[in-house]
Design an enzyme around this catalytic site. Structure first.
Site, PDB file in Angstrom:
ATOM      1  N   ASP A  96      -3.067  -2.744  -1.059  1.00  0.00           N
ATOM      2  CA  ASP A  96      -3.128  -1.291  -1.139  1.00  0.00           C
ATOM      3  C   ASP A  96      -3.977  -0.984  -2.372  1.00  0.00           C
ATOM      4  O   ASP A  96      -4.331  -1.887  -3.145  1.00  0.00           O
ATOM      5  CB  ASP A  96      -1.721  -0.711  -1.263  1.00  0.00           C
ATOM      6  N   HIS A 103       2.484   5.734  -5.186  1.00  0.00           N
ATOM      7  CA  HIS A 103       1.347   6.347  -5.873  1.00  0.00           C
ATOM      8  C   HIS A 103       1.727   6.684  -7.324  1.00  0.00           C
ATOM      9  O   HIS A 103       0.857   6.807  -8.176  1.00  0.00           O
ATOM     10  CB  HIS A 103       0.905   7.628  -5.167  1.00  0.00           C
ATOM     11  N   ARG A 144       4.541   9.365   7.508  1.00  0.00           N
ATOM     12  CA  ARG A 144       3.592   8.253   7.565  1.00  0.00           C
ATOM     13  C   ARG A 144       4.188   7.039   8.267  1.00  0.00           C
ATOM     14  O   ARG A 144       3.544   6.025   8.423  1.00  0.00           O
ATOM     15  CB  ARG A 144       3.140   7.883   6.150  1.00  0.00           C
ATOM     16  N   LYS A 191       0.384  -2.153   7.991  1.00  0.00           N
ATOM     17  CA  LYS A 191       0.784  -1.869   6.618  1.00  0.00           C
ATOM     18  C   LYS A 191       2.118  -1.129   6.608  1.00  0.00           C
ATOM     19  O   LYS A 191       2.509  -0.582   7.638  1.00  0.00           O
ATOM     20  CB  LYS A 191      -0.291  -1.063   5.894  1.00  0.00           C
ATOM     21  N   HIS A 192       2.823  -1.138   5.468  1.00  0.00           N
ATOM     22  CA  HIS A 192       2.539  -1.784   4.196  1.00  0.00           C
ATOM     23  C   HIS A 192       3.539  -2.924   4.047  1.00  0.00           C
ATOM     24  O   HIS A 192       4.729  -2.666   3.995  1.00  0.00           O
ATOM     25  CB  HIS A 192       2.728  -0.827   3.033  1.00  0.00           C
TER      26      HIS A 192
END
Length: 199
Positions: A121, A47, A4, A34-35
């Site tokens: 987020d 997460h 990512r 981001k981030h």
């Protein structure tokens, strides 16, 4: 963060990031960097838990913040927060950047001069849910300086919870916890951005 990320070189990340921002802008699509303030060099997936970016300010300037500075200089319209702990900027242990006025207002707005829209987020991620309810996280993010509160398809959460968060924010406005001036700041930024894109 693996695939990512554009890579481990700040120059490469900045260069490729600017190309994507410009391509989106050329097609009248709002780009979001981001981030913030950087998520590439962490050992925990936000997460599921709260990552820590353990570096000092000189390292942050040279690595994590460099691509964001380039994006801001190029006029990026929005920046998304990271649910990461940043002890070099935020002294409160365990307080994520998304909920930190020192990070969002002090670092991003004042020091780095970002005038655009700050988007969180997803507020239902594990990094926040370990310590906060959705309503608590949303209120803290807004008070810290976020303009748009994002809710994703996070495990264990449903869209119905957003109505509860909305009700809690309305109550906080009525009680003066969120001032009309603070609310207007975000509404003004969002409306200006929409107007710029003809929305």
């Amino acid at each position: 963060i693996g695939l990512r990320s554009y890579g481990s070189s700040p120059d490469l990340v900045a260069s490729l990031g600017l190309e994507v921002i410009r391509a989106h802008r050329d097609e009248n699509v709002i780009a979001t960097a981001k981030h913030f303030p950087g998520h590439g060099d962490t050992a925990v997936d936000s997460h599921f838990g709260l990552p820590v970016v353990p570096h000092d300010r000189s390292h942050l300037e040279a690595v994590e913040l460099a691509p964001f500075r380039a994006a801001i200089a190029d006029g990026v319209d929005a920046i998304m927060t990271a649910h990461v702990e940043l002890p070099a900027v935020e002294p409160t242990e365990g307080l994520p950047a998304t909920l930190s006025a020192a990070v969002l207002q002090g670092l991003l707005r004042q020091e780095m001069g970002f005038p655009g829209v700050i988007v969180t987020d997803s507020l239902g991620m594990g990094a926040l849910m370990e310590r906060y309810t959705l309503a608590e996280a949303a209120l803290a993010a807004l008070l810290a300086g976020a303009d748009i509160l994002a809710f994703g398809a996070d495990a264990g959460h449903t869209p119905a919870e957003q109505k509860e968060v909305h009700a809690a924010l309305v109550e906080a406005c009525g009680a003066g916890v969120i001032t009309p001036e603070r609310l207007d700041e975000s509404v003004r930024r969002i409306l200006r951005l929409k107007a710029r894109y003809g929305l």
